[in-house]
Write a protein that holds these residues in place. Structure first.
Motif, PDB file in Angstrom:
ATOM      1  N   TRP A 213      59.268  31.623 -15.510  1.00 10.95           N
ATOM      2  CA  TRP A 213      59.913  32.910 -15.251  1.00 10.95           C
ATOM      3  C   TRP A 213      59.156  33.747 -14.223  1.00 10.95           C
ATOM      4  CZ3 TRP A 213      64.715  33.490 -16.787  1.00 10.95           C
ATOM      5  CH2 TRP A 213      65.166  32.712 -17.857  1.00 10.95           C
TER       6      TRP A 213
ATOM      7  N   CYS B 284      57.255  32.632 -23.102  1.00 10.97           N
ATOM      8  CA  CYS B 284      58.079  33.251 -24.148  1.00 10.97           C
ATOM      9  C   CYS B 284      57.412  33.103 -25.515  1.00 10.97           C
ATOM     10  CB  CYS B 284      59.464  32.617 -24.167  1.00 10.97           C
ATOM     11  SG  CYS B 284      60.476  33.016 -22.721  1.00 10.97           S
TER      12      CYS B 284
ATOM     13  N   ASP C 280      68.118  26.664 -21.721  1.00  6.87           N
ATOM     14  CA  ASP C 280      66.916  27.474 -21.889  1.00  6.87           C
ATOM     15  C   ASP C 280      65.896  26.689 -22.702  1.00  6.87           C
ATOM     16  OD1 ASP C 280      65.184  29.535 -21.728  1.00  6.87           O
ATOM     17  OD2 ASP C 280      66.195  30.812 -23.195  1.00  6.87           O
TER      18      ASP C 280
ATOM     19  N   ALA D 157      63.575  32.306 -12.062  1.00  8.84           N
ATOM     20  CA  ALA D 157      64.418  32.083 -13.234  1.00  8.84           C
ATOM     21  C   ALA D 157      64.526  30.594 -13.504  1.00  8.84           C
ATOM     22  CB  ALA D 157      65.813  32.681 -13.028  1.00  8.84           C
ATOM     23  N   ASN D 158      63.913  30.163 -14.596  1.00  8.49           N
ATOM     24  CA  ASN D 158      64.002  28.758 -15.019  1.00  8.49           C
ATOM     25  C   ASN D 158      63.673  27.772 -13.902  1.00  8.49           C
ATOM     26  OD1 ASN D 158      64.475  29.110 -17.685  1.00  8.49           O
ATOM     27  ND2 ASN D 158      66.653  28.663 -17.616  1.00  8.49           N
TER      28      ASN D 158
END
Length: 326
Positions: free
Chosen positions: A175, A127, A121, A289-290
């Motif tokens: 994301w 984020c 991550d 996702a990532n």
């Protein structure tokens, strides 16, 4: 390993990987295929849905397929990701139980080893922007609580977000898809920290980027291919969520006060896309996702368009009241 394409296939809960025979080629974290008679992995062309790159599952607009059952993740899905003749497998888990793997054409593939960046991550602009926004809101309620620490953290977060901005003014999203998503968060975080169109070159560059990607319809639509190519790829049609993200970013940047015309056009696109039920249509995959695979957050199609329209209306009313007072 460079991401090429990912298809996720459902399989029954009762499925168990077949036993590995001595003649099978086993690909592990620390080995390469050793069987003299082993076939090369299937090409990416053989792994796409019937009909080629644009083939679609019903209701998913041609985007890659993805499982919706997240329980028992590794034992519930078979992931096919072929990026080269023999991909370089991760060394994070040199020993894995075969229960979490699938056997495909004689090769054991571990899902957790098949995703780019999926088990690491990395810090991301989106984020960081969310945490920054939360800290700013917290200080409004408790301005003296750990004031110096929060101020230091806020400045560090701003510098990080600015460092991640692309030369064209966008942010790469990990994301969501992709530059529209990342730019929405980048602008939101900087705006929360007091950056504006007038005092921040990052905000100005972001506005220029978004306005340059507005379609002739007035909306925005970004393809999932942006994730793979790391370059903005237009989807040729407006997407409700993309349009809402772009609208919100421009609103936070102060576009309503500068020139609301682009936002009026975008708002009209969203209103015309709304269904009789009051909902907005489920379109191509918007989640990611990532930078590894794609899916939909079911509530995004309703939450973000409503947020964008509501915030735009609120800012318009505020400006009218301000002009009336003057």
């Amino acid at each position: 390993m460079k991401l090429v394409r990912c298809d996720v296939l459902h399989r029954p809960r009762s499925f168990r990987p077949p036993p590995v025979s001595p003649t099978d080629t086993v690909v592990s974290a620390s080995s390469t295929p050793t069987s003299a008679t082993a076939e090369a992995p299937p090409s990416i062309e053989t792994l796409r849905a019937p009909g080629g790159r644009g083939a679609a599952r019903a209701g998913h607009g041609g985007s890659p397929r993805v499982a919706t059952d997240w329980s028992g993740y590794c034992s519930e899905v078979a992931l096919l990701l072929i990026g080269a003749e023999y991909p370089r497998w991760s060394r994070l888990h040199p020993r894995r139980s075969v229960a979490g793997c699938v056997l495909i054409r004689g090769q054991v593939l571990n899902p957790s080893e098949s995703f780019q960046n999926i088990v690491i991550d990395h810090p991301s602009a989106e984020c960081t922007a969310s945490v920054l926004d939360a800290l700013v809101l917290f200080t409004e309620l408790y301005p003296m609580y750990r004031k110096k620490e929060i101020e230091k953290c806020t400045e560090s977060a701003v510098k990080f977000i600015q460092s991640k901005q692309q030369d064209d003014g966008s942010w790469y999203g990990t994301w969501g898809i992709c530059f529209t998503y990342g730019t929405f968060f980048g602008v939101k975080g900087l705006a929360a920290a007091g950056r504006t169109y007038n005092n921040s070159s990052s905000i100005r560059k972001a506005c220029n980027f978004l306005l340059s990607k507005q379609q002739s319809t007035g909306g925005w639509g970004e393809s999932y291919l942006s994730i793979e190519t790391e370059v903005y790829v237009d989807n040729d049609a407006p997407h409700a969520v993309d349009t809402a993200w772009a609208m919100l970013a421009l609103i936070y940047a102060g576009q309503v006060e500068i020139d609301p015309a682009p936002l009026h056009r975008a708002a009209l696109v969203l209103m015309n896309m709304q269904l009789e039920s009051g909902e907005f249509p489920q379109e191509e995959h918007i989640g990611c996702a990532n930078s590894a695979f794609y899916f939909n957050y079911p509530n995004y199609r309703n939450v973000f368009p409503v947020m964008a329209l509501g915030e735009f209306w609120r800012r318009l009313i505020a400006n009218q009241n301000k002009d009336g007072c003057n």
